[in-house]
Design an enzyme around this catalytic site. Sequence first.
Site, PDB file in Angstrom:
ATOM      1  N   ARG A  53      -4.255 -27.297 -22.442  1.00  0.00           N
ATOM      2  CA  ARG A  53      -5.537 -26.909 -21.823  1.00  0.00           C
ATOM      3  C   ARG A  53      -5.238 -25.975 -20.729  1.00  0.00           C
ATOM      4  O   ARG A  53      -4.446 -26.115 -20.231  1.00  0.00           O
ATOM      5  CB  ARG A  53      -6.378 -28.241 -21.333  1.00  0.00           C
ATOM      6  CG  ARG A  53      -7.703 -27.771 -20.858  1.00  0.00           C
ATOM      7  CD  ARG A  53      -8.169 -29.231 -20.145  1.00  0.00           C
ATOM      8  NE  ARG A  53      -9.485 -28.780 -19.473  1.00  0.00           N
ATOM      9  CZ  ARG A  53     -10.291 -29.424 -18.474  1.00  0.00           C
ATOM     10  NH1 ARG A  53      -9.673 -30.654 -18.270  1.00  0.00           N
ATOM     11  NH2 ARG A  53     -11.440 -29.192 -18.225  1.00  0.00           N
ATOM     12  N   HIS A  54      -6.247 -25.092 -20.354  1.00  0.00           N
ATOM     13  CA  HIS A  54      -5.888 -24.317 -19.085  1.00  0.00           C
ATOM     14  C   HIS A  54      -5.667 -25.249 -17.862  1.00  0.00           C
ATOM     15  O   HIS A  54      -6.164 -26.386 -17.992  1.00  0.00           O
ATOM     16  CB  HIS A  54      -7.275 -23.277 -18.903  1.00  0.00           C
ATOM     17  CG  HIS A  54      -8.476 -24.415 -18.867  1.00  0.00           C
ATOM     18  ND1 HIS A  54      -8.910 -24.712 -17.804  1.00  0.00           N
ATOM     19  CD2 HIS A  54      -9.659 -24.439 -20.035  1.00  0.00           C
ATOM     20  CE1 HIS A  54     -10.313 -25.249 -17.922  1.00  0.00           C
ATOM     21  NE2 HIS A  54     -10.389 -25.230 -19.464  1.00  0.00           N
TER      22      HIS A  54
ATOM     23  N   ASP B 198     -10.299 -28.458 -23.284  1.00  0.00           N
ATOM     24  CA  ASP B 198     -10.284 -29.802 -23.491  1.00  0.00           C
ATOM     25  C   ASP B 198     -10.843 -30.156 -24.679  1.00  0.00           C
ATOM     26  O   ASP B 198     -10.383 -31.084 -25.548  1.00  0.00           O
ATOM     27  CB  ASP B 198     -10.960 -30.346 -22.109  1.00  0.00           C
ATOM     28  CG  ASP B 198     -12.314 -29.749 -22.133  1.00  0.00           C
ATOM     29  OD1 ASP B 198     -12.671 -28.883 -22.851  1.00  0.00           O
ATOM     30  OD2 ASP B 198     -13.072 -30.300 -21.032  1.00  0.00           O
TER      31      ASP B 198
ATOM     32  N   ARG C 154      -9.922 -25.072 -12.636  1.00  0.00           N
ATOM     33  CA  ARG C 154     -10.925 -23.852 -12.787  1.00  0.00           C
ATOM     34  C   ARG C 154     -12.199 -24.308 -11.886  1.00  0.00           C
ATOM     35  O   ARG C 154     -12.127 -25.413 -11.554  1.00  0.00           O
ATOM     36  CB  ARG C 154     -11.526 -23.729 -14.128  1.00  0.00           C
ATOM     37  CG  ARG C 154     -12.057 -24.787 -14.834  1.00  0.00           C
ATOM     38  CD  ARG C 154     -12.947 -24.321 -15.715  1.00  0.00           C
ATOM     39  NE  ARG C 154     -13.545 -25.548 -16.901  1.00  0.00           N
ATOM     40  CZ  ARG C 154     -14.411 -26.353 -16.307  1.00  0.00           C
ATOM     41  NH1 ARG C 154     -14.981 -26.241 -15.077  1.00  0.00           N
ATOM     42  NH2 ARG C 154     -14.970 -27.294 -17.156  1.00  0.00           N
TER      43      ARG C 154
ATOM     44  N   ARG D  91      -9.988 -17.899 -18.270  1.00  0.00           N
ATOM     45  CA  ARG D  91      -8.892 -18.943 -17.811  1.00  0.00           C
ATOM     46  C   ARG D  91      -8.096 -19.415 -18.636  1.00  0.00           C
ATOM     47  O   ARG D  91      -6.829 -19.909 -18.295  1.00  0.00           O
ATOM     48  CB  ARG D  91      -9.883 -20.080 -17.331  1.00  0.00           C
ATOM     49  CG  ARG D  91     -10.774 -20.666 -18.600  1.00  0.00           C
ATOM     50  CD  ARG D  91     -11.538 -22.042 -17.742  1.00  0.00           C
ATOM     51  NE  ARG D  91     -12.559 -22.507 -18.900  1.00  0.00           N
ATOM     52  CZ  ARG D  91     -13.825 -22.091 -19.252  1.00  0.00           C
ATOM     53  NH1 ARG D  91     -14.249 -21.096 -18.522  1.00  0.00           N
ATOM     54  NH2 ARG D  91     -14.466 -22.490 -20.146  1.00  0.00           N
TER      55      ARG D  91
END
Length: 426
Positions: free
Chosen positions: A43-44, A289, A47, A111
């Site tokens: 996942r990034h 996610d 943010r 992102r």
Amino acid sequence: MATGRCPSSGSPLRIIPVLLGLVLVTAPLAQARQLRFVTLVYRHGDRSPVKTYPNDAHRESAWPQGFGQLTQIGMRQHWDLGQELRHRYKGFLNESYSRHEIYVRSTDIDRTLMSAEANLAGLYPPAGSQVFNPNISWQPIPVDTVPDSRDRLLKYPILPCPKYLQLQEETRHSSEYIKKTKDNLEFLQMVANETGLSDCSLESVWSISDILFCEKTHNMSLPSWATPEVRARLSDLKDFSFRFLFGIHKQVQKARLQGGVLVHQILKNMAAAHNTSNELKLIAYSAHDTTVGALQMALDVYNGKQAPYASCHIFELFEEGPGNFTVEMYFRNESGNPPYPLTLPGCDHTCPFQDFQRLLQPVIAENWEKECQIGDTTSDTRVIIGLVACGCILLLLVALLLTVLLRQKSQPAGYHHVSDALEEQT
């Protein structure tokens, strides 16, 4: 008196150790277990919220890059993950970047693209000839992507898919969904009133939890109604909304239309890695996610919680001996701590690849479009093209016919011979 007798040079007692030595020297050494291929799905990083609610005191201008963007914290989180991966795969990956051994793909979102780049900065700090500027400890490494409208691998839920939407509607009528709605009806109404939202349901309340979490993480003031107890309850409902997407009702059928698509691709990549001529060692997918949730639901290893920022699901393919491959899975969900092992239901943690494949067949669709009940777009296109062509020909014929008729109608009288007799009479 009997005297001892020494063995002769040809005695079996002296031949045995010689033969054993020859066997040890000439016997092929057993192949040591070796890592052959790695797949990462992460996942990034941290943010800003993707949106706000009407009564929120903090507008988009409060975030330096606006909504839904990677923050400095998120950049650091993925740089840290890259450093951890560098340590974990030391000796497996080259010390310096090689385009032949790694492939990175991201969703087409700022992102996730930036997270992949920050991760690679930690994984491959430049050295030697790869330093292009002595003042910059970074080097450009490609990250591939495809437009959102064409991404059927990493962006979840994958839509359009009529069958999946039907399963979601059935989930809304499940006993668990109905009970969850009933138990939280007054709470959801309170949240709607406080936020100024006209509607707040089990499926939309995740955004309120997300906004408050982002603002709390970045030391912004929270409204008085957002007490720790309220935020904890919102977090629970947010986790339920993720389960609603990919589980609760007919989880396997949902997986075939969602996370099973990524599982299928990962299995194909592992099978290709069996070939010793394959130089590729690692594939990394930078996503969301929902991507991690869909994947883990399909694998049936989901822990019921939203995947945290920079969390990473790891697949490692080992060769135990010639033609003998196994798979191990790990989940890294906390920075600084080693990833914990995951076990595919029905197998050991170190799972033979053939068993790993077999156990996952129920979540793999052979014809995704057909199972999604999407029409045959190719046939539809051909029909449309055929109808358009026929229409054009018909219009051309009508136009040609009208042209002929109009010409005949407007044609002036032609030359007529007047008899000499008549001319003389005249």
